[in-house]
Each structure stands twice: as C-alpha cells, then as structure tokens.
Design an enzyme around this catalytic site. Structure first.
Site, PDB file in Angstrom:
ATOM      1  N   ASN A  28       0.862  -1.035  -0.019  1.00 44.62           N
ATOM      2  CA  ASN A  28       0.028  -0.009   0.006  1.00 44.62           C
ATOM      3  C   ASN A  28       0.738   1.109  -0.069  1.00 44.62           C
ATOM      4  O   ASN A  28       1.608   1.635   0.958  1.00 44.62           O
ATOM      5  CB  ASN A  28      -0.974  -0.085   1.291  1.00 44.62           C
ATOM      6  N   GLU A  55      -3.845   2.176  -3.015  1.00 43.81           N
ATOM      7  CA  GLU A  55      -3.601   3.411  -2.731  1.00 43.81           C
ATOM      8  C   GLU A  55      -2.664   4.264  -3.571  1.00 43.81           C
ATOM      9  O   GLU A  55      -1.980   5.028  -3.082  1.00 43.81           O
ATOM     10  CB  GLU A  55      -3.749   3.862  -1.212  1.00 43.81           C
ATOM     11  N   ASP A 166      -4.250  -4.657   0.442  1.00 42.19           N
ATOM     12  CA  ASP A 166      -4.556  -4.095   1.708  1.00 42.19           C
ATOM     13  C   ASP A 166      -6.087  -4.681   2.036  1.00 42.19           C
ATOM     14  O   ASP A 166      -7.035  -4.188   1.458  1.00 42.19           O
ATOM     15  CB  ASP A 166      -4.492  -2.682   1.810  1.00 42.19           C
ATOM     16  N   ASN A 168      -7.422  -4.156   5.119  1.00 45.62           N
ATOM     17  CA  ASN A 168      -7.930  -3.535   6.210  1.00 45.62           C
ATOM     18  C   ASN A 168      -8.644  -4.303   7.173  1.00 45.62           C
ATOM     19  O   ASN A 168      -9.719  -3.847   7.766  1.00 45.62           O
ATOM     20  CB  ASN A 168      -8.867  -2.424   5.622  1.00 45.62           C
ATOM     21  N   ASP A 238      -2.133  -6.311   5.666  1.00 45.92           N
ATOM     22  CA  ASP A 238      -1.876  -6.618   4.120  1.00 45.92           C
ATOM     23  C   ASP A 238      -1.538  -8.053   3.981  1.00 45.92           C
ATOM     24  O   ASP A 238      -0.331  -8.398   4.657  1.00 45.92           O
ATOM     25  CB  ASP A 238      -0.810  -5.551   3.802  1.00 45.92           C
ATOM     26  N   ASP A 267       2.462   4.533   5.252  1.00 44.42           N
ATOM     27  CA  ASP A 267       2.218   4.037   6.731  1.00 44.42           C
ATOM     28  C   ASP A 267       2.338   2.497   6.542  1.00 44.42           C
ATOM     29  O   ASP A 267       2.045   2.023   7.701  1.00 44.42           O
ATOM     30  CB  ASP A 267       0.923   4.717   7.512  1.00 44.42           C
ATOM     31  N   HIS A 268       2.195   1.764   5.222  1.00 47.01           N
ATOM     32  CA  HIS A 268       2.320   0.533   5.299  1.00 47.01           C
ATOM     33  C   HIS A 268       3.673   0.155   4.960  1.00 47.01           C
ATOM     34  O   HIS A 268       4.454   0.732   4.411  1.00 47.01           O
ATOM     35  CB  HIS A 268       1.283   0.056   4.211  1.00 47.01           C
TER      36      HIS A 268
END
Length: 277
Positions: A28, A55, A166, A168, A238, A267-268
């Site tokens: 991501n 993303e 991802d 989530n 993920d 952030d991933h």
DNA sequence: ATGGTTGTATAACAA
C-alpha cells in the site's frame, strides 16, 4: 507525440528464466507518486516478479507508467483522483487484465485489478477502510467484501491464483498490537471477521501464517502514533492469499520492514511471498 | 491529552 503503450513487451529477466520461482509482493503505497523513488529503489534492489500496489491515489492519465517501464517493469493500473487506486507491476507482461469486478458494480471506486502473469492469476485489492463501526462507510466495506466473496465464486480453485493487497482487517488477536482494546472497532470487528471468513471458505490460505505464528508481525503502523514503528504498535492488514492450487507451491512469505523505515515512508510496508511457479 | 501525521489539492476529507 510518441505512443506510450499501456503494456510494454519485455524479455524475461534472468530471475524469471531460472527455476528460482516467482516473488510476488504487495505494497500500500499511500500515493504512487509520493512513493515513486521508494518503489523504484525497491524494484531495483529486489526485482520481484510482481508487485501489487494499492492507494495509488492517481487517475490513469497521470500514472507514472514510464518510470516503471524504464525500471524494466510492465504496469497496469486503475485509478481515480485523490483516493484508492490499484496497480500491478510485473517483469513478464500481464494478460487478461480485468478492471473492477467485471460488471458495472463498484466500477468507480478503483479497488480491484486482476491479471495473469506467467501461469498465475494475480488479484490485487484495496478493501475499503470502513472509517468507523456503524458508519455508512463500514456498511460499504461489508458490502464490498460480500461482492468480492461472490467474485471468488467465479474462480477456478485448481488454478494457481494469488489474491493480495490491503484487506484492512486484522483477522486474529495476534494481528493487531492491542486486540482487546481494538476489538469491535474498524479493522478488528467480528462483522469483518465473518465477512473475511466467508471469502476464505472458497479455499484461500493466508500464506504468511503458514510460516510465522504469534503476535508482533505487522504491515501497517499509523502515522498518528508517536514512534509507532519503534514501539511496534501496528496491524497486519496487508495479506497474501493463495488458492488451493497454489498454496503448496508457496515456499516463503515475509514482511519487509525496510520500506517503512525509509525517509517519507508509506504508513504500510511491503509483504512478499515466493512461489515455485 | 478525544491529541497526533500524511497525501491530495489548496478546503476539507480520508486514512
């Protein structure tokens, strides 16, 4: 102006010609343009056969395809302005590229792209975040997951298929840093567990858990938590799933923390798996 | 401490 093909034919690289197998990664990126140098550095260093991105946050006309081509990668993508967006970059050219679910439903949200790479079908998804339990976005997340469950019914389980991205959802107490406190919130809610379980009934296997057990293996650390990476206050959201026809060919799956330690990181971070395919 | 950061796009919104 010179024509820039969406998919540029490339010769097979040495890593693909040998029986080393396929390395398939997911990341991501939290904007493919903001993360372009990081991604290109990663591709140059590791040369994965496939990397699935989520993303990307860019409409197709502005996707930096030429940078991937110059790095020796084909790339197919499906994006919209500002939000969401998915892409698959690969050394070998993709075939049978599918954008969305193959119908008009959920066409606008740019959360799923699939393609054949070599003999494996790659399905790259960016599952909706869900915002907060009880919100409209949470309901949409569950609806999207159920649509994906239905999509999987059309797949051949005997084929080598890898679903990754991802998702989530941190599906077990070991998959988030404070399960007791997070339980019932977005990303760690029983309704999400049930929706994911319904998808997994098709036969998907979370390959990371074939090789690693216990807590502390995370793929996402929130920007908002001070020193969250050092304190390992993260989530394993993920995932890489193998079809019944591919799971026995998976020989390795790892989380690579290095990209999360990069300057200006997502952030991933990257998760990758190796398949004897 | 109901905070904090980041990206997009340029004001909020999403994560």
């Amino acid at each position: 102006m010179r024509h820039k093909p969406l998919v540029r034919p490339t010769r097979r690289w040495a890593s693909s010609v040998t029986s080393d197998g396929m390395t398939i990664a997911t990341f991501n990126a939290n904007s493919v343009r903001a993360r372009l140098d990081l991604i290109l550095d990663y591709l140059a260093e590791h040369r994965p056969d496939v990397i699935a991105l989520q993303e990307t946050k860019v409409e197709d006309a502005k996707f930096p395809a030429e940078d991937f081509h110059e790095a020796g990668y084909n790339v197919v993508f499906h994006g919209i302005r500002t939000y969401n967006g998915v892409a698959i970059a690969s050394l070998d050219p993709p075939r049978n590229v599918e954008i969305g679910f193959g119908d008009l439903e959920f066409q606008a949200d740019a959360r799923i792209i699939a393609a054949d790479i070599g003999e494996v079908r790659i399905i790259d998804t960016y599952v909706p975040n869900g915002n907060a339990f009880g919100s409209e976005k949470f309901a949409y997340k569950l609806k999207w997951l159920d649509r994906f469950r239905e999509y999987c019914e059309g797949l051949d389980p005997s084929r080598p298929i890898v679903w990754l991205g991802d998702v989530n959802i941190a599906p077990t107490p070991d998959d988030v840093y404070d399960s007791a406190r997070k339980l019932g919130g977005v990303g760690h809610h029983p309704d999400e567990f049930a929706a994911l379980d319904a998808i997994l009934e098709w036969g998907w296997v979370d390959v990371f858990r074939r090789f690693h057990s216990g807590p502390g293996h995370y793929t996402f650390w929130d920007f908002l938590i001070p020193n969250g990476v050092d304190r390992n206050l993260g989530w394993r959201i993920d995932h890489i799933y193998a079809s019944p026809g591919a799971v026995e060919k998976c020989v390795r799956c790892e989380i690579d923390r290095q990209p999360r330690l990069h300057a200006r990181p997502s952030d991933h971070t990257v998760v990758f798996a190796e398949f004897e395919l």
